[in-house]
Scaffold this active site. Structure first.
Site, PDB file in Angstrom:
ATOM      1  N   TRP A 184       1.036  -1.349   0.086  1.00 16.33           N
ATOM      2  CA  TRP A 184      -0.020   0.134  -0.169  1.00 16.33           C
ATOM      3  C   TRP A 184       0.907   1.251   0.077  1.00 16.33           C
ATOM      4  O   TRP A 184       1.671   1.342   0.805  1.00 16.33           O
ATOM      5  CB  TRP A 184      -0.938  -0.101   1.126  1.00 16.33           C
ATOM      6  CG  TRP A 184      -1.760   1.166   1.423  1.00 16.33           C
ATOM      7  CD1 TRP A 184      -2.628   1.813   0.577  1.00 16.33           C
ATOM      8  CD2 TRP A 184      -1.906   1.900   2.644  1.00 16.33           C
ATOM      9  NE1 TRP A 184      -3.541   2.562   0.972  1.00 16.33           N
ATOM     10  CE2 TRP A 184      -3.153   2.825   2.213  1.00 16.33           C
ATOM     11  CE3 TRP A 184      -1.504   1.903   4.033  1.00 16.33           C
ATOM     12  CZ2 TRP A 184      -3.425   3.880   3.186  1.00 16.33           C
ATOM     13  CZ3 TRP A 184      -1.848   2.886   4.916  1.00 16.33           C
ATOM     14  CH2 TRP A 184      -2.893   3.812   4.422  1.00 16.33           C
TER      15      TRP A 184
ATOM     16  N   ASP B 245       0.368  -5.045  10.270  1.00 15.47           N
ATOM     17  CA  ASP B 245      -0.712  -3.783   9.840  1.00 15.47           C
ATOM     18  C   ASP B 245      -1.836  -4.624   9.530  1.00 15.47           C
ATOM     19  O   ASP B 245      -1.557  -5.264   8.294  1.00 15.47           O
ATOM     20  CB  ASP B 245       0.006  -2.946   8.775  1.00 15.47           C
ATOM     21  CG  ASP B 245      -1.181  -2.032   8.474  1.00 15.47           C
ATOM     22  OD1 ASP B 245      -1.914  -1.779   9.215  1.00 15.47           O
ATOM     23  OD2 ASP B 245      -1.166  -1.559   7.305  1.00 15.47           O
TER      24      ASP B 245
ATOM     25  N   LYS C  11     -12.759  -0.783   7.541  1.00 19.49           N
ATOM     26  CA  LYS C  11     -13.308  -1.470   6.563  1.00 19.49           C
ATOM     27  C   LYS C  11     -14.294  -2.549   6.935  1.00 19.49           C
ATOM     28  O   LYS C  11     -15.288  -2.771   6.945  1.00 19.49           O
ATOM     29  CB  LYS C  11     -12.376  -2.422   5.942  1.00 19.49           C
ATOM     30  CG  LYS C  11     -11.073  -1.679   5.445  1.00 19.49           C
ATOM     31  CD  LYS C  11     -11.050  -0.959   4.130  1.00 19.49           C
ATOM     32  CE  LYS C  11      -9.969   0.139   4.313  1.00 19.49           C
ATOM     33  NZ  LYS C  11      -9.416   0.591   2.978  1.00 19.49           N
TER      34      LYS C  11
HETATM   35  N1  PMP Z   1      -3.037  -0.537   6.170  1.00 17.20           N
HETATM   36  C1  PMP Z   1      -3.579  -0.967   4.792  1.00 17.20           C
HETATM   37  C2  PMP Z   1      -2.916  -2.325   4.343  1.00 17.20           C
HETATM   38  C3  PMP Z   1      -4.443  -0.471   4.287  1.00 17.20           C
HETATM   39  O1  PMP Z   1      -5.082  -0.991   2.916  1.00 17.20           O
HETATM   40  C4  PMP Z   1      -5.120   0.761   4.700  1.00 17.20           C
HETATM   41  C5  PMP Z   1      -6.422   1.199   3.996  1.00 17.20           C
HETATM   42  N2  PMP Z   1      -6.312   1.360   2.699  1.00 17.20           N
HETATM   43  C6  PMP Z   1      -4.886   1.077   5.937  1.00 17.20           C
HETATM   44  C7  PMP Z   1      -3.733   0.527   6.724  1.00 17.20           C
HETATM   45  C8  PMP Z   1      -5.482   2.461   6.514  1.00 17.20           C
HETATM   46  O2  PMP Z   1      -6.433   2.234   7.046  1.00 17.20           O
HETATM   47  P1  PMP Z   1      -7.361   3.610   7.493  1.00 17.20           P
HETATM   48  O3  PMP Z   1      -8.264   3.932   6.536  1.00 17.20           O
HETATM   49  O4  PMP Z   1      -8.220   3.069   8.675  1.00 17.20           O
HETATM   50  O5  PMP Z   1      -6.418   4.658   7.865  1.00 17.20           O
END
Ligand code: PMP
Length: 397
Positions: free
Chosen positions: A130, A211, A246
């Protein structure tokens, strides 16, 4: 005065979404952004959340500040969700946990803490990962490198290369891992592979940063924590960032957590105090609303079970879309193996489409996905799946 300020062109995925919004075609499909949509194409409000929200309205509580590290009930609920109800690390007080501004906030506070207390440590992220992982860690002053991960030839993991790579890293290096539902590839290590990776991490004295942003979307809420629990079981100190964006569909409320599993309760006390100090300096205290909602859902057995059911409805819908996409593509292009669509886990899939094919999908069919070929499966639904599958088959032929 500001003429030398550099223009920030925006995040490529969010810019793609602006383009999508301006597209006038009614047949357009958004498979870019990482948001779960239901079969009607809406971001759902979970029933378990609605129930708790109406309780909160009824109680009409004052909008007081929360403690720097968040609500105690929320912090405990995060720990139990990640490690299991009566885990020894929790009962013996070895886990430092703060509420955070989503998973992103947890990553940032964790990175700030690492930079402050382990300034030599470099961070390693999967290739690819990401995109914001790199920005968040670099933003905290940490040098970031990539470890080998995805193999486009096998649509799997470069496992031997990865193991080899880990063995030559400096002691104390931070290894950012996705315990489930890897973003962007959807390709996760098997349990046996996790065991091997964590053994190397332990032997080489590396530090895992897990994560977990899609807990429950892979196998189930428990199994998806396999890598985290295994790491703790073999005695590793683990950083864990988790997100309810999510799996509770609470994107805008910014609810997440950062937990650090420490060797002793005394160390956890020190770590907790420094995490609070980091929060104090950055934004003082977390948002209250999401913390109240999530802690109530997780702390009450009935609402927890209700939530679990709703998570599995989301997971199963994504799986159904994967199967249908696979069926159509496999029928249309029988000499190519599309089974990876079914094997991949979570919201994302690396489709194997190259940037030209992705561009054709957008210009000819109004189907938007990320340039690297990542699609968000949750953008598919029973009204657009046949259209998207046929469009993909056309550009793949
Ligand atoms: N880590 C990963 C791997 C993600 O895909 C995301 C969201 N796209 C996040 C962290 C961050 O999540 P948040 O929207 O809760 O900040």
């Amino acid at each position: 005065m500001f003429q030398n300020v550099k223009y920030y062109p925006g995040d490529p995925i969010l810019s793609l979404m602006d383009e999508y919004k301006q597209d006038a075609r009614t047949s357009k499909v958004n498979l870019g952004v990482g948001v779960y949509y239901d079969d009607n194409g809406h971001v759902p409000v979970l029933e378990c959340i609605k129930t708790v929200e109406s309780q909160l309205v009824e109680e009409n509580q004052p909008h007081d500040y929360l403690p720097m590290d968040g609500l105690p009930a929320y912090r405990q609920a995060c720990q139990k969700l990640l490690l299991g109800k009566n885990h020894e690390a929790i009962t013996s007080g070895r886990v430092a946990t703060i509420a955070s501004l989503g998973g992103s906030g947890a990553l940032r506070v964790g990175a700030e803490f690492i930079h402050q207390w382990f300034p030599q440590a470099k961070a390693y992220v999967s290739n690819p990962t990401w995109g914001n992982h790199i920005s968040i860690f670099e933003g905290a002053g940490i040098e970031v490198h990539k470890y080998p991960y995805y193999d486009p030839k096998t649509i799997g993991i470069k496992f031997t290369e990865l193991k080899q790579f880990l063995t030559q890293l400096d002691v104390g290096s931070i290894i950012l891992l996705h315990p489930c539902c890897h973003n962007p590839t959807g390709v996760d290590p098997s349990h046996e592979q996790w065991d091997q990776l964590l053994d190397i991490i332990k032997n080489k004295q590396l530090i895992p940063f897990m994560d977990i942003a899609y807990q429950g979307f892979g196998e189930d809420l428990e199994t998806d924590t396999y890598a985290i629990r295994k790491a703790v079981e073999i005695g590793l100190c683990v950083y864990i960032s988790n997100s309810f964006s999510k799996n509770m569909s609470l994107y805008g409320e910014r609810v997440g957590g950062l937990s650090i599993v420490c060797p002793t309760s005394e160390e956890a006390r020190l770590v907790q105090s420094q995490l609070k100090f980091t929060v104090r300096r950055l934004y003082s205290s977390p948002p209250a609303y999401g913390g109240h909602v999530v802690s109530r859902v997780l702390s009450n057995t009935k609402s927890y079970e209700h939530w679990q059911q709703e998570v599995y409805i989301m997971r199963d819908r994504i799986r159904k879309m994967r199967s249908r996409l696979y069926e159509v593509l496999q029928t249309k292009i029988p000499d190519r193996d599309f089974s990876y669509f079914i094997k991949q886990r979570g919201m994302f899939s690396f489709t194997g489409l190259d940037p030209q094919q992705v561009a054709r999908l957008k210009s000819e069919y109004g189907v938007y996905m990320v340039e690297n070929g990542r699609m968000c499966m949750a953008g598919l639904n029973s009204s657009n799946i046949e259209y998207v599958a046929n469009a993909m088959a056309e550009v793949l032929k």
